[in-house]
Design a protein around this motif. Structure first.
Motif, short mmCIF file in Angstrom:
data_model
loop_
_atom_site.label_atom_id
_atom_site.label_comp_id
_atom_site.label_asym_id
_atom_site.label_seq_id
_atom_site.Cartn_x
_atom_site.Cartn_y
_atom_site.Cartn_z
N ASP A 1 4.00 0.82 4.86
CA ASP A 1 5.30 1.42 4.58
C ASP A 1 5.32 2.01 3.17
O ASP A 1 5.90 3.08 2.93
N PHE A 2 4.65 1.31 2.24
CA PHE A 2 4.58 1.77 0.85
C PHE A 2 3.85 3.11 0.77
O PHE A 2 4.31 4.05 0.10
N ILE A 3 2.71 3.20 1.44
CA ILE A 3 1.95 4.46 1.44
C ILE A 3 2.70 5.54 2.22
O ILE A 3 2.69 6.72 1.82
N TYR A 4 3.34 5.15 3.31
CA TYR A 4 4.07 6.12 4.13
C TYR A 4 5.16 6.83 3.32
O TYR A 4 5.39 8.03 3.48
N HIS A 5 5.82 6.06 2.44
CA HIS A 5 6.91 6.63 1.64
C HIS A 5 6.43 7.28 0.34
O HIS A 5 6.95 8.31 -0.07
N PHE A 6 5.44 6.67 -0.32
CA PHE A 6 5.00 7.18 -1.62
C PHE A 6 3.70 7.97 -1.55
O PHE A 6 3.25 8.51 -2.56
N ARG A 7 3.08 7.97 -0.40
CA ARG A 7 1.87 8.73 -0.11
C ARG A 7 0.81 8.60 -1.21
O ARG A 7 0.28 7.53 -1.44
N TYR A 8 0.50 9.70 -1.91
CA TYR A 8 -0.64 9.71 -2.84
C TYR A 8 -0.46 8.74 -4.00
O TYR A 8 -1.40 8.04 -4.39
N VAL A 9 0.74 8.68 -4.54
CA VAL A 9 1.01 7.76 -5.66
C VAL A 9 0.85 6.32 -5.19
O VAL A 9 0.27 5.48 -5.90
N GLY A 10 1.37 6.03 -4.00
CA GLY A 10 1.25 4.69 -3.45
C GLY A 10 -0.20 4.29 -3.22
O GLY A 10 -0.62 3.17 -3.55
N LEU A 11 -0.99 5.21 -2.68
CA LEU A 11 -2.41 4.94 -2.44
C LEU A 11 -3.15 4.72 -3.74
O LEU A 11 -3.98 3.80 -3.85
N LEU A 12 -2.86 5.52 -4.76
CA LEU A 12 -3.51 5.39 -6.07
C LEU A 12 -3.22 4.02 -6.68
O LEU A 12 -4.13 3.33 -7.15
N ILE A 13 -1.95 3.62 -6.66
CA ILE A 13 -1.55 2.34 -7.26
C ILE A 13 -2.20 1.17 -6.53
O ILE A 13 -2.76 0.26 -7.16
N LEU A 14 -2.13 1.18 -5.20
CA LEU A 14 -2.64 0.05 -4.42
C LEU A 14 -4.15 -0.10 -4.53
O LEU A 14 -4.66 -1.21 -4.65
N LEU A 15 -4.88 1.01 -4.49
CA LEU A 15 -6.33 0.92 -4.60
C LEU A 15 -6.77 0.49 -6.00
O LEU A 15 -7.72 -0.28 -6.15
N THR A 16 -6.06 0.97 -7.03
CA THR A 16 -6.38 0.54 -8.39
C THR A 16 -6.19 -0.96 -8.53
O THR A 16 -7.06 -1.66 -9.07
N CYS A 17 -5.07 -1.46 -8.02
CA CYS A 17 -4.79 -2.90 -8.07
C CYS A 17 -5.80 -3.68 -7.24
O CYS A 17 -6.27 -4.75 -7.64
N GLY A 18 -6.14 -3.14 -6.07
CA GLY A 18 -7.08 -3.81 -5.19
C GLY A 18 -8.45 -3.98 -5.80
O GLY A 18 -9.11 -5.01 -5.64
#
Length: 204
Positions: A10-27
């Motif tokens: 849901d986070f990526i669905y709504h924030f798309r590229y920014v969401g993916l960048l944040i989550l992968l960096t944290c991961g």
């Protein structure tokens, strides 16, 4: 699908590229985020036209690269002295730590690229690269290559699999996780062999 996975999707669905960048960096720093799951979902989104394949690939590679670099510098700042502090809890002594550091400086950088594909193992390579003060220029080059290959693999996989992305990703993740354990054991055995061989050569 578990609650965490639903939330992240849901986070990526709504924030798309920014969401993916944040989550992968944290991961890649070590936050328990299903990295491969996120990338295959993003790849699936490109097949639906909700995300652009090229932009998604660049963002995923950048997020992975940033996470690996942050892990490197955290490991470098904490350094081997931090490992000495926790060594008694890990049943390590100073001699073993010194041998591991020397072994990683000689051979460990070869694992940085391939380490991306094994959950948990990629974090080990990043932090220990920093702790052993592997040359940053070489590390960043290998981390960049690994980030690009890893991103291309899983985003393309999600795009090709389409609606079947989730089922295949779970199977693949379990397989890679088990393989990561096997790889870690093999690396440890090679390290022991190298240490024993070094002792023998010194005696002779």
């Amino acid at each position: 699908m578990q609650g965490l996975e639903l939330y992240l999707i849901d986070f990526i669905y709504h924030f798309r590229y920014v969401g993916l960048l944040i989550l992968l960096t944290c991961g890649l720093i070590g936050v328990p985020v299903p990295d491969e799951f996120l990338m295959t979902f993003s790849g699936f989104q490109t097949s639906l036209g909700r995300m652009d394949f090229g932009k998604t690939l660049i963002v995923a590679a950048l997020g992975s690269f940033l996470g690996m670099n942050l892990s490197y510098w955290i490991g470098r700042r904490l350094g081997i002295p931090f490992l000495h502090k926790v060594a008694p809890y890990l049943h390590l002594n100073e001699k073993k730590i010194a041998q591991a550091e020397q072994w990683f400086q000689c051979y460990g950088d070869r694992l940085i690229v391939i380490g991306y594909f094994f959950p948990g193992f990629r974090h080990f390579t990043a932090y220990f690269s920093g702790m052993s003060k592997l040359h940053y220029g070489r590390y960043s080059m290998l981390a960049g290559i690994g980030a690009l290959l890893w991103s291309v693999t899983f985003i393309s996989l999600g795009r090709v699999l389409g609606e079947h992305w989730q089922k295949i990703t779970h199977i693949l993740h379990n397989y890679l996780a088990r393989s990561g354990v096997v790889l870690a054991i093999l690396v440890f055995l090679v390290y022991l062999y190298s240490s024993k061989r070094g002792k023998t050569s010194r005696v002779n």
